[in-house]
Design a protein around this motif. Structure first.
Motif, PDB file in Angstrom:
ATOM      1  N   VAL A   1      71.523  65.934  15.224  1.00 51.29           N
ATOM      2  CA  VAL A   1      71.486  64.689  15.999  1.00 51.29           C
ATOM      3  C   VAL A   1      71.233  63.466  15.116  1.00 51.29           C
ATOM      4  CG1 VAL A   1      69.006  64.764  16.587  1.00 51.29           C
ATOM      5  CG2 VAL A   1      70.615  63.682  18.153  1.00 51.29           C
ATOM      6  N   ASN A   2      70.517  63.635  14.000  1.00 51.68           N
ATOM      7  CA  ASN A   2      70.154  62.483  13.159  1.00 51.68           C
ATOM      8  C   ASN A   2      71.265  62.052  12.203  1.00 51.68           C
ATOM      9  OD1 ASN A   2      67.435  61.974  14.076  1.00 51.68           O
ATOM     10  ND2 ASN A   2      66.892  63.931  13.147  1.00 51.68           N
ATOM     11  N   THR A   3      72.252  62.921  11.971  1.00 47.06           N
ATOM     12  CA  THR A   3      73.325  62.553  11.038  1.00 47.06           C
ATOM     13  C   THR A   3      74.710  62.537  11.696  1.00 47.06           C
ATOM     14  OG1 THR A   3      73.617  64.865  10.353  1.00 47.06           O
ATOM     15  CG2 THR A   3      72.083  63.525   9.045  1.00 47.06           C
ATOM     16  N   ALA A   4      74.791  62.951  12.961  1.00 49.75           N
ATOM     17  CA  ALA A   4      76.105  63.138  13.593  1.00 49.75           C
ATOM     18  C   ALA A   4      76.873  61.843  13.824  1.00 49.75           C
ATOM     19  CB  ALA A   4      75.947  63.880  14.915  1.00 49.75           C
ATOM     20  N   GLY A   5      76.174  60.791  14.267  1.00 47.16           N
ATOM     21  CA  GLY A   5      76.891  59.559  14.625  1.00 47.16           C
ATOM     22  C   GLY A   5      77.423  59.645  16.048  1.00 47.16           C
ATOM     23  N   LYS A   6      77.651  58.488  16.659  1.00 46.44           N
ATOM     24  CA  LYS A   6      77.976  58.459  18.092  1.00 46.44           C
ATOM     25  C   LYS A   6      79.338  59.070  18.415  1.00 46.44           C
ATOM     26  CE  LYS A   6      79.567  53.656  17.920  1.00 46.44           C
ATOM     27  NZ  LYS A   6      79.292  52.274  18.369  1.00 46.44           N
ATOM     28  N   TYR A   7      80.304  59.024  17.470  1.00 46.72           N
ATOM     29  CA  TYR A   7      81.651  59.524  17.796  1.00 46.72           C
ATOM     30  C   TYR A   7      81.671  61.044  17.920  1.00 46.72           C
ATOM     31  CZ  TYR A   7      82.754  54.763  16.683  1.00 46.72           C
ATOM     32  OH  TYR A   7      82.768  53.397  16.689  1.00 46.72           O
ATOM     33  N   LEU A   8      80.754  61.702  17.221  1.00 48.29           N
ATOM     34  CA  LEU A   8      80.634  63.153  17.369  1.00 48.29           C
ATOM     35  C   LEU A   8      79.756  63.489  18.573  1.00 48.29           C
ATOM     36  CD1 LEU A   8      81.384  65.878  16.176  1.00 48.29           C
ATOM     37  CD2 LEU A   8      79.477  65.695  14.614  1.00 48.29           C
ATOM     38  N   LEU A   9      78.684  62.739  18.748  1.00 54.22           N
ATOM     39  CA  LEU A   9      77.746  63.001  19.852  1.00 54.22           C
ATOM     40  C   LEU A   9      78.410  62.862  21.220  1.00 54.22           C
ATOM     41  CD1 LEU A   9      74.537  61.132  18.562  1.00 54.22           C
ATOM     42  CD2 LEU A   9      74.814  63.604  18.845  1.00 54.22           C
ATOM     43  N   MET A  10      79.379  61.955  21.344  1.00 56.17           N
ATOM     44  CA  MET A  10      79.975  61.714  22.666  1.00 56.17           C
ATOM     45  C   MET A  10      80.768  62.919  23.183  1.00 56.17           C
ATOM     46  SD  MET A  10      82.796  58.896  21.561  1.00 56.17           S
ATOM     47  CE  MET A  10      83.663  58.688  23.097  1.00 56.17           C
ATOM     48  N   HIS A  11      81.069  63.901  22.290  1.00 55.99           N
ATOM     49  CA  HIS A  11      81.787  65.105  22.717  1.00 55.99           C
ATOM     50  C   HIS A  11      80.839  66.234  23.129  1.00 55.99           C
ATOM     51  CE1 HIS A  11      85.731  63.596  21.610  1.00 55.99           C
ATOM     52  NE2 HIS A  11      85.226  63.163  20.481  1.00 55.99           N
ATOM     53  N   ILE A  12      79.528  66.008  23.007  1.00 60.56           N
ATOM     54  CA  ILE A  12      78.551  67.026  23.408  1.00 60.56           C
ATOM     55  C   ILE A  12      78.418  67.045  24.930  1.00 60.56           C
ATOM     56  CG2 ILE A  12      76.050  67.535  23.368  1.00 60.56           C
ATOM     57  CD1 ILE A  12      77.315  68.381  20.794  1.00 60.56           C
ATOM     58  N   SER A  13      78.298  68.243  25.503  1.00 62.11           N
ATOM     59  CA  SER A  13      78.152  68.377  26.958  1.00 62.11           C
ATOM     60  C   SER A  13      76.967  67.547  27.449  1.00 62.11           C
ATOM     61  CB  SER A  13      77.910  69.839  27.331  1.00 62.11           C
ATOM     62  OG  SER A  13      79.054  70.590  27.088  1.00 62.11           O
TER      63      SER A  13
ATOM     64  N   ASN B   1      91.323  67.292  24.562  1.00 62.46           N
ATOM     65  CA  ASN B   1      89.934  66.844  24.748  1.00 62.46           C
ATOM     66  C   ASN B   1      89.012  68.024  25.042  1.00 62.46           C
ATOM     67  OD1 ASN B   1      90.568  64.204  24.277  1.00 62.46           O
ATOM     68  ND2 ASN B   1      90.672  63.609  26.422  1.00 62.46           N
ATOM     69  N   ARG B   2      89.527  68.994  25.818  1.00 64.39           N
ATOM     70  CA  ARG B   2      88.731  70.200  26.115  1.00 64.39           C
ATOM     71  C   ARG B   2      88.463  70.992  24.841  1.00 64.39           C
ATOM     72  NH1 ARG B   2      91.940  70.762  30.751  1.00 64.39           N
ATOM     73  NH2 ARG B   2      93.256  72.333  29.750  1.00 64.39           N
ATOM     74  N   VAL B   3      89.490  71.079  23.981  1.00 67.26           N
ATOM     75  CA  VAL B   3      89.342  71.816  22.708  1.00 67.26           C
ATOM     76  C   VAL B   3      88.289  71.147  21.829  1.00 67.26           C
ATOM     77  CG1 VAL B   3      90.503  72.396  20.543  1.00 67.26           C
ATOM     78  CG2 VAL B   3      91.661  72.794  22.696  1.00 67.26           C
ATOM     79  N   VAL B   4      88.372  69.819  21.709  1.00 68.45           N
ATOM     80  CA  VAL B   4      87.417  69.078  20.872  1.00 68.45           C
ATOM     81  C   VAL B   4      85.998  69.321  21.370  1.00 68.45           C
ATOM     82  CG1 VAL B   4      86.635  66.776  20.182  1.00 68.45           C
ATOM     83  CG2 VAL B   4      89.074  67.294  20.175  1.00 68.45           C
ATOM     84  N   GLU B   5      85.811  69.190  22.695  1.00 66.88           N
ATOM     85  CA  GLU B   5      84.465  69.368  23.269  1.00 66.88           C
ATOM     86  C   GLU B   5      83.953  70.790  23.034  1.00 66.88           C
ATOM     87  OE1 GLU B   5      82.559  68.763  27.654  1.00 66.88           O
ATOM     88  OE2 GLU B   5      83.733  67.123  26.814  1.00 66.88           O
ATOM     89  N   SER B   6      84.831  71.776  23.230  1.00 68.70           N
ATOM     90  CA  SER B   6      84.391  73.168  23.072  1.00 68.70           C
ATOM     91  C   SER B   6      84.027  73.461  21.620  1.00 68.70           C
ATOM     92  CB  SER B   6      85.462  74.119  23.594  1.00 68.70           C
ATOM     93  OG  SER B   6      86.082  74.830  22.585  1.00 68.70           O
ATOM     94  N   CYS B   7      84.771  72.897  20.651  1.00 66.36           N
ATOM     95  CA  CYS B   7      84.484  73.122  19.230  1.00 66.36           C
ATOM     96  C   CYS B   7      83.163  72.470  18.825  1.00 66.36           C
ATOM     97  CB  CYS B   7      85.610  72.566  18.354  1.00 66.36           C
ATOM     98  SG  CYS B   7      87.132  73.517  18.460  1.00 66.36           S
ATOM     99  N   VAL B   8      82.966  71.231  19.267  1.00 70.96           N
ATOM    100  CA  VAL B   8      81.728  70.513  18.920  1.00 70.96           C
ATOM    101  C   VAL B   8      80.515  71.254  19.480  1.00 70.96           C
ATOM    102  CG1 VAL B   8      80.435  68.366  19.241  1.00 70.96           C
ATOM    103  CG2 VAL B   8      82.870  68.265  18.753  1.00 70.96           C
ATOM    104  N   ASN B   9      80.623  71.711  20.731  1.00 73.88           N
ATOM    105  CA  ASN B   9      79.494  72.412  21.353  1.00 73.88           C
ATOM    106  C   ASN B   9      79.271  73.785  20.725  1.00 73.88           C
ATOM    107  OD1 ASN B   9      78.716  70.439  23.256  1.00 73.88           O
ATOM    108  ND2 ASN B   9      80.462  70.955  24.527  1.00 73.88           N
TER     109      ASN B   9
ATOM    110  N   GLN C   1      91.609  75.603  15.391  1.00 72.90           N
ATOM    111  CA  GLN C   1      91.444  76.146  14.037  1.00 72.90           C
ATOM    112  C   GLN C   1      91.182  75.039  13.026  1.00 72.90           C
ATOM    113  OE1 GLN C   1      94.417  78.959  12.738  1.00 72.90           O
ATOM    114  NE2 GLN C   1      94.654  79.819  14.772  1.00 72.90           N
ATOM    115  N   LEU C   2      91.836  73.891  13.222  1.00 72.83           N
ATOM    116  CA  LEU C   2      91.658  72.763  12.305  1.00 72.83           C
ATOM    117  C   LEU C   2      90.238  72.216  12.393  1.00 72.83           C
ATOM    118  CD1 LEU C   2      93.516  71.213  10.348  1.00 72.83           C
ATOM    119  CD2 LEU C   2      93.889  69.552  12.150  1.00 72.83           C
ATOM    120  N   LEU C   3      89.741  72.059  13.621  1.00 76.26           N
ATOM    121  CA  LEU C   3      88.388  71.524  13.819  1.00 76.26           C
ATOM    122  C   LEU C   3      87.316  72.484  13.315  1.00 76.26           C
ATOM    123  CD1 LEU C   3      88.732  69.947  17.388  1.00 76.26           C
ATOM    124  CD2 LEU C   3      88.679  68.742  15.215  1.00 76.26           C
TER     125      LEU C   3
END
Length: 495
Positions: A271-283, A257-265, A91-93
């Motif tokens: 892709v041009n503004t996300a930055g690597k720390y957000l991109l690394m959670h993409i499937s 970690n599963r929650v973070v990945e599922s929320c990001v996806n 819910q927070l994410l």
């Protein structure tokens, strides 16, 4: 029958050396039951066997069963606590973002002053300085002039204020100013901001700035996009959940970690503004590929199509297949590149457009045209009706964000510390944490109050999360305010 939070509380008491947790059973009945299994006669040897049964039970059997049972109950309590934490984190994410606006963010303070930063639409730092509107320095006029000047100079659209020390006083100060435009003022949770500001990620992003500047930037970015900012922080430092330090840390980490990945996806990323720390959670992407995408954008400029992603170093066919549907390309020539439609389904969308005698650009976002599509015509062995329905929903509202829009929240005026609370007061509040035994609500006094599960609704509730969500705006009644122990008891149903 003991609820998970009580079991974890008892175990914490035991670990601290304050309590001793044991099982109480009727020894006589158990000894009698075991005795009937082993003591068969009424002679001298039977007496020896009976003594052996008693000794075996007290010295070996009971301690073994006790430790096994306590271990199982701890495991069960851990699972429940992890589930609560994971749901809160989800819910927070997925908290409502304000979006790409120019933000003035303030990390409030008394003695050290308030650190102010100005951010552009992408979250890049434009300017920072200190103001001292509060005692002991009380430079109100100078602070007011600086803020109004920054709002004008950097074309600020919204103001974010941290909810920590001096947060309410700073909010009152900002609300008293007159600006040349209408500005929304938001109070933002600071939980974990100090952890981020001292982290290696923050040092890498802002090597030339100190921790106070980084903390203020984090507050501003949380308002723009909570998901993109919170993924940089260890979930355990965010301040939601119950007894998170007492549960199995490996299982907790895996679950979060599963929650973070599922929320990001679920939300998808630009892709041009996300930055690597957000991109690394993409499937399909990990730290290496996320860094490679970041480097590619720095060297070649913005990525203009999903197909261009294949040029990124080490982006293989499998990784591309997994990640492409979650990456958005704003302003791409193909409008589908800014949607959750996967590239492998582009052909079916193009066929739909041809059958309606329009191009894909005319079809995307046109609900009237989309309603004319007969999905059954496009079912084949590769693509089924459920997938086609998802595609159609996306075509109607391309790139839609599952999150709602951020709303301004205001605390009651004149209530800034626990001493201001009186029994019977009815106040606006915002939910900051949900546990199995109740919810914690911030009413603007730097100390969250507890609404016990029995005070949430007029009916029986098994789980507070069934009726309350994180960051929900609620009205509460003050039942008790213990100033010495800093404990506030609140009620939603009585308000």
């Amino acid at each position: 029958r003991c609820p998970s939070h009580r079991m974890l509380a008892m175990r914490r008491g035991e670990n601290e050396g304050i309590l001793k947790v044991t099982l109480i059973v009727d020894d006589e009945i158990l000894l009698d039951t075991i005795g009937r299994l082993f003591v068969k006669g009424r002679n001298d040897s039977a007496v020896q066997v009976s003594d052996a049964v008693k000794d075996g039970y007290k010295r070996l059997l009971f301690p073994s069963i006790e430790s096994e049972y306590l271990s199982l109950s701890k495991q069960k309590a851990d699972e429940e606590a992890i589930r609560v934490f994971a749901e809160n984190l989800r819910q927070l994410l997925l908290a409502p973002p304000l979006g790409n606006k120019r933000i003035l963010a303030i990390d409030p303070g008394f003695r050290t002053g308030c650190k102010v930063v100005c951010l552009d639409e992408t979250g890049h730092l434009l300017h920072n300085e200190n103001i001292y509107p509060h005692p002991p320095r009380g430079e109100y006029k100078q602070a007011a002039a600086k803020i109004t000047n920054m709002v004008e100079t950097y074309d600020i659209q919204a103001i974010a204020i941290g909810n920590g020390t001096a947060g309410r006083e700073t909010e009152t100060f900002i609300q008293s100013l007159r600006f040349d435009r209408k500005l929304q003022v938001f109070v933002v949770s600071e939980s974990g901001a100090s952890v981020y500001s001292a982290s290696s990620i923050a040092r890498e992003e802002f090597p030339e700035y100190d921790v106070t500047v980084r903390g203020a930037v984090s507050i501003g970015r949380r308002l723009m996009d909570p998901l993109a900012e919170l993924v940089k922080i260890d979930p355990k430092s965010i301040g939601v959940g119950q007894y998170q330090h007492d549960v199995d840390q490996t299982k907790l980490k895996e679950s979060l970690n599963r929650v973070v990945e599922s929320c990001v996806n679920r939300v998808g990323v630009n892709v041009n503004t996300a930055g690597k720390y957000l991109l690394m959670h993409i499937s399909g992407l990990g730290p290496v590929l996320a860094e490679n995408i970041d480097n590619y954008i720095r060297e070649n400029g913005a990525i203009r199509s999903r197909n261009e992603l294949k040029k990124v170093k080490r982006m293989g066919a499998k990784a591309y297949e997994q990640c492409a549907g979650f990456l958005r390309i704003e302003g791409a020539a193909n409008p589908l590149d800014n949607s959750s439609v996967h590239p492998e389904s582009y052909t079916v969308v193009e066929k739909m457009a041809r059958d309606l005698n329009v191009n894909v650009g005319q079809l995307v976002g046109n609900g009237v045209l989309c309603d004319k599509i007969d999905l059954k015509r496009y079912v084949d062995e590769r693509i089924g009706l459920p997938t086609l329905q998802d595609i159609l929903d996306e075509l109607k509202k391309p790139g839609r964000d599952p999150r709602s829009v951020a709303r301004v929240f205001s605390f009651a005026e004149g209530i800034t510390k626990i001493e201001d609370l009186q029994e019977g007061m009815v106040l606006p509040g915002i939910v900051t944490n949900i546990t199995n035994f109740g919810v914690f609500v911030d009413v603007g006094v730097k100390q969250d109050g507890l609404v016990h599960i029995s005070e949430i609704a007029d009916r029986y509730i098994a789980n507070p999360a069934d009726v309350i969500t994180l960051h929900q705006h609620v009205t509460v009644k003050v039942l008790q305010a213990d100033k010495d122990r800093k404990r506030i008891s609140l009620s939603i149903k009585q308000a």
